[in-house]
Design a protein around this motif. Structure first.
Motif, PDB file in Angstrom:
ATOM      1  N   THR A  59       0.827  -1.209   0.000  1.00 43.17           N
ATOM      2  CA  THR A  59       0.000   0.000   0.000  1.00 43.17           C
ATOM      3  C   THR A  59       0.863   1.261   0.000  1.00 43.17           C
ATOM      4  O   THR A  59       0.567   2.235  -0.689  1.00 43.17           O
ATOM      5  N   SER A  60       1.944   1.235   0.782  1.00 43.45           N
ATOM      6  CA  SER A  60       2.832   2.388   0.840  1.00 43.45           C
ATOM      7  C   SER A  60       3.548   2.608  -0.492  1.00 43.45           C
ATOM      8  O   SER A  60       3.669   3.747  -0.961  1.00 43.45           O
ATOM      9  N   ASP A  61       4.009   1.517  -1.111  1.00 43.95           N
ATOM     10  CA  ASP A  61       4.721   1.642  -2.382  1.00 43.95           C
ATOM     11  C   ASP A  61       3.816   2.177  -3.492  1.00 43.95           C
ATOM     12  O   ASP A  61       4.294   2.841  -4.424  1.00 43.95           O
ATOM     13  N   ARG A  62       2.527   1.892  -3.402  1.00 43.67           N
ATOM     14  CA  ARG A  62       1.610   2.294  -4.472  1.00 43.67           C
ATOM     15  C   ARG A  62       0.824   3.560  -4.144  1.00 43.67           C
ATOM     16  O   ARG A  62      -0.069   3.940  -4.902  1.00 43.67           O
ATOM     17  N   SER A  63       1.128   4.168  -3.008  1.00 50.24           N
ATOM     18  CA  SER A  63       0.345   5.350  -2.614  1.00 50.24           C
ATOM     19  C   SER A  63       0.538   6.521  -3.577  1.00 50.24           C
ATOM     20  O   SER A  63      -0.321   7.401  -3.656  1.00 50.24           O
ATOM     21  N   TRP A  64       1.645   6.536  -4.328  1.00 50.18           N
ATOM     22  CA  TRP A  64       1.880   7.633  -5.272  1.00 50.18           C
ATOM     23  C   TRP A  64       0.857   7.634  -6.414  1.00 50.18           C
ATOM     24  O   TRP A  64       0.717   8.642  -7.124  1.00 50.18           O
ATOM     25  N   ASN A  65       0.121   6.518  -6.601  1.00 49.49           N
ATOM     26  CA  ASN A  65      -0.808   6.470  -7.726  1.00 49.49           C
ATOM     27  C   ASN A  65      -1.976   7.441  -7.566  1.00 49.49           C
ATOM     28  O   ASN A  65      -2.729   7.674  -8.518  1.00 49.49           O
ATOM     29  N   SER A  66      -2.130   8.028  -6.368  1.00 49.83           N
ATOM     30  CA  SER A  66      -3.173   9.050  -6.197  1.00 49.83           C
ATOM     31  C   SER A  66      -2.817  10.337  -6.940  1.00 49.83           C
ATOM     32  O   SER A  66      -3.670  11.218  -7.105  1.00 49.83           O
ATOM     33  N   LEU A  67      -1.569  10.473  -7.410  1.00 46.12           N
ATOM     34  CA  LEU A  67      -1.162  11.635  -8.191  1.00 46.12           C
ATOM     35  C   LEU A  67      -1.453  11.463  -9.673  1.00 46.12           C
ATOM     36  O   LEU A  67      -1.249  12.391 -10.462  1.00 46.12           O
ATOM     37  N   LEU A  68      -1.903  10.272 -10.067  1.00 42.79           N
ATOM     38  CA  LEU A  68      -2.201  10.011 -11.471  1.00 42.79           C
ATOM     39  C   LEU A  68      -3.629  10.441 -11.792  1.00 42.79           C
ATOM     40  O   LEU A  68      -4.519  10.372 -10.934  1.00 42.79           O
ATOM     41  N   PRO A  69      -3.876  10.884 -13.017  1.00 45.70           N
ATOM     42  CA  PRO A  69      -5.247  11.252 -13.403  1.00 45.70           C
ATOM     43  C   PRO A  69      -6.137  10.027 -13.544  1.00 45.70           C
ATOM     44  O   PRO A  69      -5.664   8.922 -13.818  1.00 45.70           O
ATOM     45  N   SER A  70      -7.424  10.263 -13.372  1.00 41.34           N
ATOM     46  CA  SER A  70      -8.407   9.205 -13.589  1.00 41.34           C
ATOM     47  C   SER A  70      -8.827   9.217 -15.052  1.00 41.34           C
ATOM     48  O   SER A  70      -9.180  10.277 -15.599  1.00 41.34           O
ATOM     49  N   LEU A  71      -8.786   8.088 -15.697  1.00 37.10           N
ATOM     50  CA  LEU A  71      -9.103   7.982 -17.124  1.00 37.10           C
ATOM     51  C   LEU A  71     -10.316   7.086 -17.312  1.00 37.10           C
ATOM     52  O   LEU A  71     -10.492   6.096 -16.591  1.00 37.10           O
ATOM     53  N   GLY A  72     -11.145   7.447 -18.312  1.00 41.29           N
ATOM     54  CA  GLY A  72     -12.322   6.638 -18.618  1.00 41.29           C
ATOM     55  C   GLY A  72     -12.602   6.642 -20.093  1.00 41.29           C
ATOM     56  O   GLY A  72     -12.474   7.674 -20.769  1.00 41.29           O
ATOM     57  N   VAL A  73     -12.953   5.477 -20.632  1.00 36.71           N
ATOM     58  CA  VAL A  73     -13.277   5.350 -22.052  1.00 36.71           C
ATOM     59  C   VAL A  73     -14.537   4.501 -22.164  1.00 36.71           C
ATOM     60  O   VAL A  73     -14.675   3.482 -21.473  1.00 36.71           O
ATOM     61  N   SER A  74     -15.454   4.951 -23.031  1.00 43.74           N
ATOM     62  CA  SER A  74     -16.662   4.161 -23.279  1.00 43.74           C
ATOM     63  C   SER A  74     -17.031   4.272 -24.755  1.00 43.74           C
ATOM     64  O   SER A  74     -16.722   5.266 -25.428  1.00 43.74           O
ATOM     65  N   ALA A  75     -17.673   3.248 -25.248  1.00 45.37           N
ATOM     66  CA  ALA A  75     -18.111   3.224 -26.653  1.00 45.37           C
ATOM     67  C   ALA A  75     -19.534   2.690 -26.711  1.00 45.37           C
ATOM     68  O   ALA A  75     -19.947   1.905 -25.850  1.00 45.37           O
ATOM     69  N   GLY A  76     -20.287   3.135 -27.734  1.00 44.70           N
ATOM     70  CA  GLY A  76     -21.665   2.680 -27.832  1.00 44.70           C
ATOM     71  C   GLY A  76     -22.267   2.957 -29.185  1.00 44.70           C
ATOM     72  O   GLY A  76     -21.649   3.586 -30.064  1.00 44.70           O
ATOM     73  N   LEU A  77     -23.477   2.498 -29.362  1.00 48.82           N
ATOM     74  CA  LEU A  77     -24.252   2.709 -30.578  1.00 48.82           C
ATOM     75  C   LEU A  77     -25.571   3.373 -30.195  1.00 48.82           C
ATOM     76  O   LEU A  77     -26.181   3.037 -29.160  1.00 48.82           O
ATOM     77  N   SER A  78     -26.038   4.298 -31.027  1.00 49.02           N
ATOM     78  CA  SER A  78     -27.305   4.968 -30.765  1.00 49.02           C
ATOM     79  C   SER A  78     -28.184   4.913 -32.000  1.00 49.02           C
ATOM     80  O   SER A  78     -27.692   4.889 -33.143  1.00 49.02           O
ATOM     81  N   HIS A  79     -29.489   4.905 -31.777  1.00 47.86           N
ATOM     82  CA  HIS A  79     -30.457   4.873 -32.877  1.00 47.86           C
ATOM     83  C   HIS A  79     -31.542   5.873 -32.556  1.00 47.86           C
ATOM     84  O   HIS A  79     -32.103   5.866 -31.454  1.00 47.86           O
ATOM     85  N   PRO A  80     -31.876   6.765 -33.486  1.00 45.97           N
ATOM     86  CA  PRO A  80     -32.905   7.762 -33.207  1.00 45.97           C
ATOM     87  C   PRO A  80     -34.292   7.131 -33.123  1.00 45.97           C
ATOM     88  O   PRO A  80     -34.554   6.090 -33.736  1.00 45.97           O
ATOM     89  N   SER A  81     -35.149   7.737 -32.353  1.00 46.17           N
ATOM     90  CA  SER A  81     -36.539   7.291 -32.237  1.00 46.17           C
ATOM     91  C   SER A  81     -37.444   8.514 -32.193  1.00 46.17           C
ATOM     92  O   SER A  81     -37.007   9.617 -31.844  1.00 46.17           O
ATOM     93  N   SER A  82     -38.712   8.336 -32.556  1.00 48.30           N
ATOM     94  CA  SER A  82     -39.655   9.448 -32.599  1.00 48.30           C
ATOM     95  C   SER A  82     -41.041   8.971 -32.187  1.00 48.30           C
ATOM     96  O   SER A  82     -41.433   7.832 -32.502  1.00 48.30           O
ATOM     97  N   VAL A  83     -41.741   9.803 -31.468  1.00 43.06           N
ATOM     98  CA  VAL A  83     -43.099   9.467 -31.049  1.00 43.06           C
ATOM     99  C   VAL A  83     -44.148  10.291 -31.823  1.00 43.06           C
ATOM    100  O   VAL A  83     -45.347  10.154 -31.599  1.00 43.06           O
ATOM    101  N   THR A  84     -43.680  11.179 -32.738  1.00 36.81           N
ATOM    102  CA  THR A  84     -44.613  12.063 -33.469  1.00 36.81           C
ATOM    103  C   THR A  84     -44.690  11.760 -34.952  1.00 36.81           C
ATOM    104  O   THR A  84     -45.572  12.235 -35.645  1.00 36.81           O
TER     105      THR A  84
END
Length: 428
Positions: A59-84
């Motif tokens: 835990t002590s050796d890895r405590s420096w990792n709090s100085l690293l940025p948090s990274l996030g990646v996501s991917a997806g597909l979208s489809h339009p829809s209409s109610v009118t």
């Protein structure tokens, strides 16, 4: 006569078979230093302490990792829809999208948390070292305690042999009329009373040996032969401590490091509650539409602080007060432990000096008891002393011999205790 001889032959074969079976069991001859080494390698409690310390180091050796940025990646597909109404053909389809984000919080609390984990690891190291010292002290005391019980067992066996010899002598004298039948019966009763004492001494020795094997972490089937002696003349006994050594025990070091860890936790919590946090945030959202990739994203910088932490009834203020109480309690515990430790050292030193004097007096008692027993034995054979006087002299001799062995053990135990308090290398 033939059946009796046949029975004796069968009994001899059974005894030989039992001895052969016993000889097949593993035997280990141990000195005190070898026993300590085995315990350090195999004791389960020490292995558990070692794993806990290794976890704190990680835990002590890895405590420096709090100085690293948090990274996030996501991917997806979208489809339009209409109610009118219906969707136009150019929009009727699946659109792939991607989202990427990164954030970084910069605060002095991060640095303080790193210091806190380091202080926790250092406290774990001291606790592990103290566990090693406690284990070594336990092994050494058990080793010499077993030697004491072994001496007691041997003295009980010698007492049984002496009782048997006195009975045979009394029976022989009774047959020729030089002593009474009552003396012969008394000698027989004395002989039978000695057998449970031998059995009790053997049981105490076996139980202590089993406990010793468990501490060492070796199999109970292993036959241990301890190589050592209780005899000690008292030379080189620890002198009175003073100066800087009066505060050098691992127990005090563990308490001090515990206070240091609490102070680090309080400081980290204070920075988290009362120091602003600088936040860098970036995100990008590429979207595939109309056969092209369109990118949208943002980058932001913000500075924030928890206002409620400044309220007197806030959770942060309550946490600060709790840390302060714990630190003050630990400081009082340290002061009390220092005072008690000084008292213990003085008591151990008085015990050592008293035990050395007692051993010298008891050695003289053994010599006198041996001479008295020999004189009563000769007088009894000549009819000038009764059996009761002879038995009392024998009991006094065995008691004096055991007391010497007991005081040897008391001396060794006291020396080990004071060496542990002074955090010195063990003499025995």
């Amino acid at each position: 006569m033939k059946s009796k001889a046949f029975f004796c032959v069968i009994l001899a074969i059974l005894c030989f078979t039992e001895v052969q079976g016993q000889s097949n069991s593993p035997q280990t001859s141990l000195t005190i230093d070898e026993a300590v080494k085995i315990a350090m390698e195999r004791n389960l409690g020490l292995q558990r302490s070692s794993r806990e310390t290794a976890g704190k180091k990680r835990t002590s050796d890895r405590s420096w990792n709090s100085l690293l940025p948090s990274l996030g990646v996501s991917a997806g597909l979208s489809h339009p829809s209409s109610v009118t109404g219906s969707i136009s053909p150019e929009r009727d389809g699946w659109t792939p999208g991607l989202s990427v984000s990164a954030s970084l919080n910069i605060s002095t609390a991060v640095i303080e948390n790193i210091k806190k984990t380091k202080a926790d690891y250092e406290a774990g190291l001291l606790s592990h070292e103290m566990a090693r010292q406690e284990l070594e002290l336990q092994v050494r005391k058990l080793f010499y305690q077993i030697l004491l019980l072994q001496a007691n067992k041997e003295l009980a066996s010698r007492g049984l042999e002496s009782a048997l010899a006195r009975y045979e002598e009394s029976a022989a004298l009774a047959r020729i009329g030089q002593t009474s039948r009552l003396d012969e019966l008394s000698a027989r009763v004395d002989l039978e009373n000695q057998r449970p004492k031998v059995r009790s001494a053997e049981t105490l020795y076996a139980n202590a040996l089993d406990s010793f094997k468990a501490v060492l972490g070796i199999e109970q089937e292993t036959e241990l032969l301890l190589s050592g002696s209780l005899e000690y003349d008292g030379s080189g006994v620890i002198a009175e401590s003073g100066g800087d050594e009066s505060d050098s025990s691992l127990e005090m070091a563990v308490l001090r490091q515990g206070i240091k860890a609490l102070e680090a936790q309080r400081k980290a919590a204070w920075h988290e509650a009362y120091i602003p946090t600088l936040r860098f945030s970036w995100n990008a959202n590429p979207l595939y539409s109309n056969k092209t990739w369109n990118d949208s994203g943002s980058f932001s910088i913000s500075l924030g602080i928890n206002i409620d932490s400044f309220l007197p009834w806030s959770a942060a203020r309550t946490q600060m007060d709790a840390f302060s109480d714990s630190i003050q309690s630990s400081q009082l515990q340290l002061a009390e432990s220092l005072r008690n430790r000084e008292d213990r050292i003085r008591q151990y030193e008085r015990t050592i000096n008293q035990t050395i004097e007692t051993i010298e007096a008891l050695k003289l008692n053994v010599e006198l008891a041996e001479s008295t027993y020999e004189m009563y034995g000769e007088a009894y054979r000549q009819g000038a002393a009764d059996y009761q006087s002879l038995r009392n002299a024998a009991d006094s001799l065995l008691q004096a011999q055991y007391q010497v062995q007991q005081e040897y053990y008391n001396l060794i135990a006291a020396v080990l205790d004071v060496e542990k308090e002074l955090n010195r290398e063990f003499t025995f």
